[in-house]
Motif scaffolding. Sequence first.
Motif, PDB file in Angstrom:
ATOM      1  N   LEU A 196      -5.236  14.281  10.077  1.00  0.00           N
ATOM      2  CA  LEU A 196      -4.102  14.796  10.120  1.00  0.00           C
ATOM      3  C   LEU A 196      -3.004  14.999   8.962  1.00  0.00           C
ATOM      4  N   ILE A 197      -2.462  13.775   8.198  1.00  0.00           N
ATOM      5  CA  ILE A 197      -1.845  13.722   7.626  1.00  0.00           C
ATOM      6  C   ILE A 197      -1.797  12.418   6.668  1.00  0.00           C
ATOM      7  N   TYR A 198      -1.237  12.936   5.240  1.00  0.00           N
ATOM      8  CA  TYR A 198      -1.095  11.996   4.392  1.00  0.00           C
ATOM      9  C   TYR A 198      -0.459  11.499   3.294  1.00  0.00           C
ATOM     10  N   PHE A 199       0.832  10.607   3.554  1.00  0.00           N
ATOM     11  CA  PHE A 199       1.911   9.856   2.883  1.00  0.00           C
ATOM     12  C   PHE A 199       1.268   9.210   1.676  1.00  0.00           C
ATOM     13  N   GLN A 200       2.240   9.663   0.529  1.00  0.00           N
ATOM     14  CA  GLN A 200       2.350   9.261  -0.802  1.00  0.00           C
ATOM     15  C   GLN A 200       3.830   8.851  -1.213  1.00  0.00           C
ATOM     16  N   HIS A 226       0.635  -1.419  -0.072  1.00  0.00           N
ATOM     17  CA  HIS A 226      -0.201   0.337  -0.193  1.00  0.00           C
ATOM     18  C   HIS A 226       0.706   1.059  -0.354  1.00  0.00           C
ATOM     19  N   THR A 227       0.620   2.209  -0.555  1.00  0.00           N
ATOM     20  CA  THR A 227       1.804   2.937  -0.927  1.00  0.00           C
ATOM     21  C   THR A 227       1.180   4.861   0.264  1.00  0.00           C
ATOM     22  N   ALA A 228      -0.336   4.792   0.175  1.00  0.00           N
ATOM     23  CA  ALA A 228      -0.587   5.615   0.145  1.00  0.00           C
ATOM     24  C   ALA A 228      -0.773   5.241   2.278  1.00  0.00           C
ATOM     25  N   LEU A 229      -0.554   6.236   2.854  1.00  0.00           N
ATOM     26  CA  LEU A 229      -1.196   6.109   3.985  1.00  0.00           C
ATOM     27  C   LEU A 229      -1.382   7.157   4.493  1.00  0.00           C
ATOM     28  N   TYR A 230      -2.280   7.172   5.591  1.00  0.00           N
ATOM     29  CA  TYR A 230      -2.910   8.749   6.120  1.00  0.00           C
ATOM     30  C   TYR A 230      -3.063   7.983   8.079  1.00  0.00           C
ATOM     31  N   LEU A 281      -5.290   7.081  15.316  1.00  0.00           N
ATOM     32  CA  LEU A 281      -5.472   5.535  13.995  1.00  0.00           C
ATOM     33  C   LEU A 281      -4.689   5.651  12.334  1.00  0.00           C
ATOM     34  N   CYS A 282      -3.827   4.860  12.363  1.00  0.00           N
ATOM     35  CA  CYS A 282      -3.701   4.813  10.957  1.00  0.00           C
ATOM     36  C   CYS A 282      -3.495   3.801  10.025  1.00  0.00           C
ATOM     37  N   ALA A 283      -4.461   4.348   8.635  1.00  0.00           N
ATOM     38  CA  ALA A 283      -4.552   3.346   7.441  1.00  0.00           C
ATOM     39  C   ALA A 283      -4.279   3.612   6.344  1.00  0.00           C
ATOM     40  N   SER A 284      -4.063   2.800   5.412  1.00  0.00           N
ATOM     41  CA  SER A 284      -3.222   2.641   4.359  1.00  0.00           C
ATOM     42  C   SER A 284      -4.616   2.034   3.449  1.00  0.00           C
ATOM     43  N   SER A 285      -3.820   2.409   2.119  1.00  0.00           N
ATOM     44  CA  SER A 285      -4.538   1.963   0.874  1.00  0.00           C
ATOM     45  C   SER A 285      -4.061   2.068  -0.867  1.00  0.00           C
ATOM     46  N   SER A 286      -4.106   1.275  -1.543  1.00  0.00           N
ATOM     47  CA  SER A 286      -3.156   0.970  -2.771  1.00  0.00           C
ATOM     48  C   SER A 286      -3.861   2.343  -3.019  1.00  0.00           C
ATOM     49  N   PHE A 287      -2.821   2.558  -4.274  1.00  0.00           N
ATOM     50  CA  PHE A 287      -3.213   4.279  -4.967  1.00  0.00           C
ATOM     51  C   PHE A 287      -4.394   4.019  -6.388  1.00  0.00           C
ATOM     52  N   GLN A 288      -4.929   3.285  -6.092  1.00  0.00           N
ATOM     53  CA  GLN A 288      -6.104   2.751  -6.848  1.00  0.00           C
ATOM     54  C   GLN A 288      -7.116   2.251  -6.663  1.00  0.00           C
ATOM     55  N   PRO A 313     -11.045   2.087  -5.803  1.00  0.00           N
ATOM     56  CA  PRO A 313     -11.749   3.517  -5.670  1.00  0.00           C
ATOM     57  C   PRO A 313     -10.869   3.878  -3.772  1.00  0.00           C
ATOM     58  N   TYR A 314     -10.252   3.322  -3.414  1.00  0.00           N
ATOM     59  CA  TYR A 314      -8.719   3.655  -2.715  1.00  0.00           C
ATOM     60  C   TYR A 314      -9.787   3.632  -1.414  1.00  0.00           C
ATOM     61  N   GLU A 315     -10.455   2.445  -1.136  1.00  0.00           N
ATOM     62  CA  GLU A 315     -11.201   1.845   0.335  1.00  0.00           C
ATOM     63  C   GLU A 315      -9.980   2.264   1.374  1.00  0.00           C
ATOM     64  N   GLN A 316      -9.855   2.638   2.367  1.00  0.00           N
ATOM     65  CA  GLN A 316      -8.781   2.316   3.080  1.00  0.00           C
ATOM     66  C   GLN A 316      -8.764   1.426   4.457  1.00  0.00           C
ATOM     67  N   TYR A 317      -8.076   0.347   4.663  1.00  0.00           N
ATOM     68  CA  TYR A 317      -7.837   0.060   6.315  1.00  0.00           C
ATOM     69  C   TYR A 317      -7.019   0.024   7.043  1.00  0.00           C
ATOM     70  N   PHE A 318      -7.963   0.266   8.591  1.00  0.00           N
ATOM     71  CA  PHE A 318      -7.271   0.587   9.777  1.00  0.00           C
ATOM     72  C   PHE A 318      -6.644  -0.061  10.482  1.00  0.00           C
ATOM     73  N   GLY A 319      -6.135   0.573  11.110  1.00  0.00           N
ATOM     74  CA  GLY A 319      -5.313   0.102  12.202  1.00  0.00           C
ATOM     75  C   GLY A 319      -6.233   0.162  13.459  1.00  0.00           C
ATOM     76  N   PRO A 320      -5.584  -0.903  14.393  1.00  0.00           N
ATOM     77  CA  PRO A 320      -6.796  -0.322  15.705  1.00  0.00           C
ATOM     78  C   PRO A 320      -6.450   0.487  16.302  1.00  0.00           C
ATOM     79  N   GLY A 321      -5.274   0.798  16.098  1.00  0.00           N
ATOM     80  CA  GLY A 321      -5.629   2.662  17.030  1.00  0.00           C
ATOM     81  C   GLY A 321      -4.649   2.400  18.061  1.00  0.00           C
ATOM     82  N   THR A 322      -3.707   3.530  18.126  1.00  0.00           N
ATOM     83  CA  THR A 322      -3.418   3.727  19.661  1.00  0.00           C
ATOM     84  C   THR A 322      -3.689   4.630  20.782  1.00  0.00           C
TER      85      THR A 322
END
Lengths: 113, 114
Positions: free
Chosen positions: B46-50, B29-33, B91-98, B100-109
């Motif tokens: 908060l922030i987005y990484f590509q 997953h190239t995208a991280l949120y 919470l952190c989430a990641s998605s592929s750069f395709q 429909p960009y659904e996001q997959y979340f971690g459990p959080g800190t």
Amino acid sequence: SQKIEQNSEALNIQEGKTATLTCNYTNYSPAYLQWYRQDPGRGPVFLLLIRENEKEKRKERLKVTFDTTLKQSLFHITASQPADSATYLCALERMDSSYKLIFGSGTRLLVRP
Amino acid sequence: GAGVSQSPSNKVTEKGKDVELRCDPISGHTALYWYRQRLGQGLEFLIYFQGNSAPDKSGLPSDRFSAERTGESVSTLTIQRTQQEDSAVYLCASSSFQVPYEQYFGPGTRLTVT
């Protein structure tokens, strides 16, 4: 600016009934809209996506509609079960970038046995 | 494969201390949120990484917050000189750069600043 509105009041229904949750948005016409489920203490889980050219999408007991004229999406759970109790979030692509989402604050669903 | 993981799951810290939160996205997953969720509230972006770059830092609440991502995988969110209002679930989430960009979340800190 973009705005998403979900009913902040909890929806309390009897097991077996259909739950209907509403998501309204303003100031934008997104190409797609997503629904997520969040349980207490956990991160959201993706459920369904519907595109602007789709009126309705189904997945098992879930159904989502997307009315781009009303700027509204409805999320239905048929034959609801206590295990469906959770907070449901809608999300749509951000106006400035399609690969980022803006989330609604969610509606809590309580299904009574 | 494994989902998104975050560590620690809980962090209690004293006001004024620095904290570092970690996110391991889904492989490929190239995208991280990063999001912040206060009790009973919605998700605050908060922030987005590509890849390793952060084209959108617009949600960072102050200059006490920073994030980095290395090797197109692990990301760390750092909060310096923590304040009580920083208490929240991150919470952190990641998605592929395709689409429909659904996001997959971690459990959080869950961060608690005392």
